[in-house]
Enzyme design. Structure first.
Site, PDB file in Angstrom:
ATOM      1  N   ASN A 210       0.851  -1.199   0.000  1.00  0.00           N
ATOM      2  CA  ASN A 210       0.000   0.000   0.000  1.00  0.00           C
ATOM      3  C   ASN A 210       0.882   1.243   0.000  1.00  0.00           C
ATOM      4  OD1 ASN A 210       0.608   0.712   2.835  1.00  0.00           O
ATOM      5  ND2 ASN A 210      -0.405  -1.256   3.198  1.00  0.00           N
ATOM      6  N   ASP A 279      -4.048  -6.240   4.812  1.00  0.00           N
ATOM      7  CA  ASP A 279      -5.078  -7.098   5.390  1.00  0.00           C
ATOM      8  C   ASP A 279      -5.008  -8.522   4.841  1.00  0.00           C
ATOM      9  OD1 ASP A 279      -6.291  -5.205   7.072  1.00  0.00           O
ATOM     10  OD2 ASP A 279      -7.179  -4.234   5.314  1.00  0.00           O
ATOM     11  N   PHE A 323      -4.496   3.355  14.449  1.00  0.00           N
ATOM     12  CA  PHE A 323      -4.770   4.362  13.422  1.00  0.00           C
ATOM     13  C   PHE A 323      -5.861   3.826  12.524  1.00  0.00           C
ATOM     14  CE2 PHE A 323      -1.712   7.905  13.356  1.00  0.00           C
ATOM     15  CZ  PHE A 323      -1.064   7.607  14.541  1.00  0.00           C
ATOM     16  N   LYS A 337     -13.925   0.412  15.640  1.00  0.00           N
ATOM     17  CA  LYS A 337     -12.619  -0.274  15.667  1.00  0.00           C
ATOM     18  C   LYS A 337     -11.980  -0.177  17.034  1.00  0.00           C
ATOM     19  CE  LYS A 337     -11.249   0.545  11.056  1.00  0.00           C
ATOM     20  NZ  LYS A 337     -10.392   1.268  10.140  1.00  0.00           N
ATOM     21  N   LYS A 341     -11.037  -3.487  19.072  1.00  0.00           N
ATOM     22  CA  LYS A 341      -9.620  -3.796  19.318  1.00  0.00           C
ATOM     23  C   LYS A 341      -9.176  -3.402  20.726  1.00  0.00           C
ATOM     24  CE  LYS A 341      -8.616  -3.134  14.411  1.00  0.00           C
ATOM     25  NZ  LYS A 341      -7.594  -3.509  13.444  1.00  0.00           N
TER      26      LYS A 341
HETATM   27  O1  C5P Z   1      -9.099  -2.600  10.994  1.00  0.00           O
HETATM   28  P1  C5P Z   1      -8.107  -1.677  10.404  1.00  0.00           P
HETATM   29  O2  C5P Z   1      -7.074  -2.379   9.587  1.00  0.00           O
HETATM   30  O3  C5P Z   1      -8.681  -0.504   9.684  1.00  0.00           O
HETATM   31  O4  C5P Z   1      -7.368  -1.048  11.696  1.00  0.00           O
HETATM   32  C1  C5P Z   1      -6.241  -0.257  11.576  1.00  0.00           C
HETATM   33  C2  C5P Z   1      -5.395  -0.364  12.831  1.00  0.00           C
HETATM   34  O5  C5P Z   1      -5.131  -1.744  13.106  1.00  0.00           O
HETATM   35  C3  C5P Z   1      -4.029   0.267  12.644  1.00  0.00           C
HETATM   36  O6  C5P Z   1      -3.597   0.777  13.891  1.00  0.00           O
HETATM   37  C4  C5P Z   1      -3.166  -0.895  12.191  1.00  0.00           C
HETATM   38  O7  C5P Z   1      -1.802  -0.693  12.483  1.00  0.00           O
HETATM   39  C5  C5P Z   1      -3.759  -2.049  12.968  1.00  0.00           C
HETATM   40  N1  C5P Z   1      -3.668  -3.348  12.281  1.00  0.00           N
HETATM   41  C6  C5P Z   1      -3.168  -4.435  12.929  1.00  0.00           C
HETATM   42  N2  C5P Z   1      -3.064  -5.655  12.272  1.00  0.00           N
HETATM   43  C7  C5P Z   1      -3.492  -5.772  10.999  1.00  0.00           C
HETATM   44  C8  C5P Z   1      -4.066  -4.672  10.346  1.00  0.00           C
HETATM   45  C9  C5P Z   1      -4.131  -3.473  11.009  1.00  0.00           C
HETATM   46  O8  C5P Z   1      -2.789  -4.317  14.105  1.00  0.00           O
HETATM   47  N3  C5P Z   1      -3.392  -6.946  10.418  1.00  0.00           N
END
Ligand code: C5P
Length: 402
Positions: A210, A279, A323, A337, A341
């Site tokens: 990305n 992702d 973030f 989120k 989380k």
């Molecule tokens: O759910 P989303 O990907 O939008 O959430 C973003 C947050 O989750 C960011 O802080 C990112 O660093 C973290 N993240 C993570 N593990 C992943 C994807 C995102 O900890 N696989």
């Protein structure tokens, strides 16, 4: 003001503002600091070393190889002696050398050998100051962890008016005080910060990634470090640098990032997940380059582990900050989120806004708190955004303590 027991090393480079450095030395001595001065050869054209020797009560370091003999490692001893080094005035030439690691005189060699904080006080003609080359060097120096005492605007020695005048001595002294005493609010705290993108290999030549540049995560790392934190950065591929003193762990893909974060998690007080973790990853990495005509048949995706979710059950007293990039209903989606989380804060931004999100030097964010309250920042450089976020983290850490 009292600088008792502090060793302040002044580095004068060759500009007309060097005459003001004499007053700085005198004031610091009055405030009980132990002061030493080193000079570049050009600085001695503006002020006599004898002036500084008399004011500081100590011989001035001028040469790497003193004519009267003595150790040729004086620069190392001086680099270690200093609690802070103040380059005043800092010329465009000396700053350019520092930005590129040159060590060709007593000043630049001592500076390249020190682990003490270094304050740069630029003073130069306004065009020189505004030049792209100087501004690039200055930015690079800040990225490397040097602190800048911005010049002021006013009449310059060349007879013109503009930016480039040495900052007032009171501002320089305040910056020294802040460096020596004021920035230890995160002392004893360990920040674990992820930054940059991840790369998920498809075959030996292709990957999924990305647009994340890492700038926001690196700015947070630098600013937390400057406030006294121990900082570990787990970073995906970027072209950015970090100051020495920050532990850097380079990773490439999401699974490596997960493993590195897990390995350092036990020692952290604050986890800042700034990385744009991919992702999905290809379910299988092909050993040979996949033929173009086959790619849509063989490319299957598997979801990556969500690092913040994985660590949520182990959080205990730690602060977790995430973030979130959203293009609509930013606060609502970010708050979801945050809850899912188990975060303390989530920093939301919209990559579609001018000057915000990936790869810009600036950003505009909304800080979303666990109780749903929000705080909007104006469009600012990422260093200032990092400072705002760290101010909120400091408040959270204090709440956890009490
Ligand atoms: O759910 P989303 O990907 O939008 O959430 C973003 C947050 O989750 C960011 O802080 C990112 O660093 C973290 N993240 C993570 N593990 C992943 C994807 C995102 O900890 N696989």
């Amino acid at each position: 003001m009292n600088f008792a027991d502090k060793n302040i090393l002044i580095a004068a480079s060759g500009g007309i503002a060097a005459y003001k450095t004499a007053q700085l030395v005198r004031t610091l001595v009055k405030y009980n600091a132990r002061v030493r001065v080193m000079m570049t050869p050009t600085a001695t054209q503006f002020v006599s070393p004898l002036t500084f020797e008399t004011l500081s009560g100590h011989p001035v370091l001028l040469d790497l190889f003193p004519e009267q003999g003595g150790a040729s490692t004086a620069h190392i001893d001086w680099a270690r002696w200093a609690d802070v080094i103040v380059v005043c005035p800092a010329t465009a030439n000396t700053m350019a050398k520092l930005a590129h690691g040159l060590a060709d005189n007593a000043v630049t060699t001592t500076l390249s050998a020190t682990t003490a904080p270094v304050l740069l006080c630029p003073a130069m003609n306004k065009e020189m100051y505004a030049s792209k080359a100087h501004q690039d060097n200055q930015k690079r120096l800040q990225d490397l962890g040097y602190r800048l005492v911005e010049p002021s605007q006013g009449w310059l020695a060349c007879g013109e008016e503009g930016w480039g005048r040495l900052a007032d001595l009171s501002v320089i002294i305040e910056a020294i005080e802040d460096t020596l005493y004021g920035t230890h609010e995160f002392a004893e705290k360990h920040f674990l910060i992820s930054a940059g993108p991840t790369r998920e290999n498809i075959d030996p030549v292709r990957y999924i990634s990305n647009r994340s540049s890492g700038k926001m995560g690196y700015a947070l790392a630098r600013q937390a470090f400057l406030r006294g934190a121990q900082v570990t950065v787990v970073t995906g591929p970027t072209t950015l640098e970090l100051p020495p003193g920050i532990r850097r762990v380079d990773v490439e893909n999401a699974r490596e990032m997960t493993a590195a974060i897990e390995a350092h998690y036990h020692e952290c007080d604050v986890l800042l997940m700034v990385a744009a973790v991919a992702d999905f990853r290809p379910s299988q990495v092909a050993e040979e380059k996949i033929k173009k005509k086959n790619i849509s048949h063989v490319l299957h995706l598997t979801e990556n582990p969500d690092i913040l979710n994985l660590l949520a059950p182990h959080k205990k007293g730690r602060i977790h900050v995430g973030f979130s990039l959203e293009t609509n209903n930013i606060v609502e989606h970010s708050l979801e989120k945050l809850k899912q989380k188990k975060l303390d804060l989530i920093i939301a931004n919209n990559p579609r806004e001018q000057g915000a999100g990936f790869d810009h030097d600036t950003n505009r964010v909304t800080i979303v708190f666990a109780d749903g309250q929000t705080r909007e920042s104006p469009l600012m450089d990422k260093t200032s955004i990092a400072d705002q976020i760290l101010d909120e983290i400091r408040i959270l850490l204090n709440q956890h303590k009490s």
